[in-house]
Scaffold this motif. Structure first.
Motif, PDB file in Angstrom:
ATOM      1  N   SER A  39     -78.723 -28.409-104.499  1.00 37.16           N
ATOM      2  CA  SER A  39     -79.234 -28.283-106.046  1.00 37.16           C
ATOM      3  C   SER A  39     -78.404 -29.638-106.641  1.00 37.16           C
ATOM      4  N   LEU A  84     -80.540 -31.570-109.036  1.00 35.23           N
ATOM      5  CA  LEU A  84     -80.083 -32.501-109.694  1.00 35.23           C
ATOM      6  C   LEU A  84     -79.874 -33.966-110.381  1.00 35.23           C
ATOM      7  N   ILE A  96     -83.702 -34.747-110.583  1.00 35.91           N
ATOM      8  CA  ILE A  96     -84.397 -35.210-112.406  1.00 35.91           C
ATOM      9  C   ILE A  96     -83.964 -35.774-113.647  1.00 35.91           C
ATOM     10  N   TRP A 101     -75.341 -34.247-116.793  1.00 36.60           N
ATOM     11  CA  TRP A 101     -76.357 -33.031-117.292  1.00 36.60           C
ATOM     12  C   TRP A 101     -76.184 -33.156-118.475  1.00 36.60           C
ATOM     13  N   SER A 115     -78.982 -32.606-121.542  1.00 39.60           N
ATOM     14  CA  SER A 115     -79.411 -30.974-121.603  1.00 39.60           C
ATOM     15  C   SER A 115     -78.698 -30.355-122.432  1.00 39.60           C
ATOM     16  N   PHE A 138     -73.338 -27.528-116.312  1.00 38.52           N
ATOM     17  CA  PHE A 138     -74.617 -27.044-115.361  1.00 38.52           C
ATOM     18  C   PHE A 138     -73.646 -25.910-114.206  1.00 38.52           C
ATOM     19  N   LYS A 188     -82.672 -24.057-117.567  1.00 40.08           N
ATOM     20  CA  LYS A 188     -83.238 -25.426-117.776  1.00 40.08           C
ATOM     21  C   LYS A 188     -83.428 -25.792-116.841  1.00 40.08           C
ATOM     22  N   PHE A 189     -82.737 -26.247-115.484  1.00 40.44           N
ATOM     23  CA  PHE A 189     -82.409 -26.929-113.861  1.00 40.44           C
ATOM     24  C   PHE A 189     -83.671 -26.278-112.895  1.00 40.44           C
ATOM     25  N   GLU A 193     -86.768 -27.346-114.775  1.00 41.23           N
ATOM     26  CA  GLU A 193     -86.942 -28.202-114.919  1.00 41.23           C
ATOM     27  C   GLU A 193     -87.594 -28.881-113.166  1.00 41.23           C
ATOM     28  N   GLY A 194     -86.835 -28.337-112.281  1.00 45.73           N
ATOM     29  CA  GLY A 194     -87.090 -28.769-110.859  1.00 45.73           C
ATOM     30  C   GLY A 194     -88.142 -28.244-110.309  1.00 45.73           C
TER      31      GLY A 194
END
Length: 256
Positions: free
Chosen positions: A110, A114, A117, A170, A174, A178, A245-246, A249-250
């Motif tokens: 992860s 992250l 991104i 993050w 955003s 997270f 959202k993560f 976007e990932g």
């Protein structure tokens, strides 16, 4: 899917870092270690075990969720952050915009997604991305930086001129907290087990002061602050939105 039988021990993989100790403490206090086949693993190996059906349940990096044919988030607890997390950072001897090569921690799933991104969409940079291997931290310097996660971060900031806490960045990017790891099953588990399991997790979190008395102190690092401030263990609505959202976007960037 029908619930798994309780006659067979549930195979459980848990991140081996200090941030999971409250959960482990609760499982042992509830004697749930007698009902599961427990393994302690680095996050990347937790992910592999759940993906390869070598585990039924795990505290796993959320980056693997799109790869699972079936998954269930069985708990309202997680490894998350609503402020600087301290143990997921980019370490560098130069400002972020001057980094030419960024190493990605081999223990992570992860956090490395992250980082990429944020590099692309927040900082809008394009350094060379390199996959790290054991011992890579000692090679960081000049315009070569690295993502480092977990217990190895404790006290590491003193060795670097620039430290970028990825949970904090993050939040800036955003506006959301997270989620690094969540309790994920790759099959439906018996409701009675899930209820007992969550009760054990809750007790572990409620007994953090007792746990702290049992753990050796960390040099240049406050475990009490880490457990009560840096790590946010509640998988609440805001974190679920951050997780969504993560993942979105990932996937869009081809990272997941």
């Amino acid at each position: 899917m029908s619930p798994t039988t309780m006659k067979k021990k549930i195979r459980l993989s848990i991140v081996s870092y200090l941030n999971s100790k409250p959960f482990l403490y609760g499982l042992f206090r509830h004697n749930l270690d007698q009902e599961v086949d427990l393994s302690l693993d680095i996050p990347a190996d937790c992910a592999k075990k759940l993906l390869n059906n070598q585990a039924d349940l795990g505290l796993v990096p959320v980056a693997i969720l799109p790869q699972l044919a079936h998954y269930e988030l069985i708990s309202d607890y997680c490894i998350g952050a609503s402020s600087p997390v301290k143990t997921v950072c980019i370490y560098s001897q130069c400002p972020i915009e001057e980094i030419e090569t960024l190493y990605l921690d081999y223990q992570s799933r992860s956090s490395v997604a992250l980082a990429q991104i944020l590099v692309k969409k927040h900082w809008k940079l394009s350094p060379k991305i390199a996959q790290a291997s054991s011992g890579y931290i000692q090679n960081l310097g000049g315009k070569t930086a690295g993502v480092v996660i977990g217990d190895r971060c404790m006290g590491l900031e003193k060795d670097f001129a620039y430290v970028y806490d990825l949970a904090e960045v993050w939040m800036q990017y955003s506006g959301l907290p997270f989620v690094f790891a969540a309790w994920v099953a790759n099959k439906t588990l018996a409701p009675s087990f899930v209820q007992k399991f969550n009760a054990a997790l809750a007790e572990g979190l409620n007994q953090r002061q007792q746990l702290l008395a049992l753990l050796p102190p960390q040099k240049q690092f406050s475990l009490e602050e880490y457990y009560y401030k840096n790590i946010d263990y509640q998988l609440d609505e805001a974190k679920r939105k951050g997780l969504e959202k993560f993942l979105q976007e990932g996937v869009e960037l081809g990272l997941l």
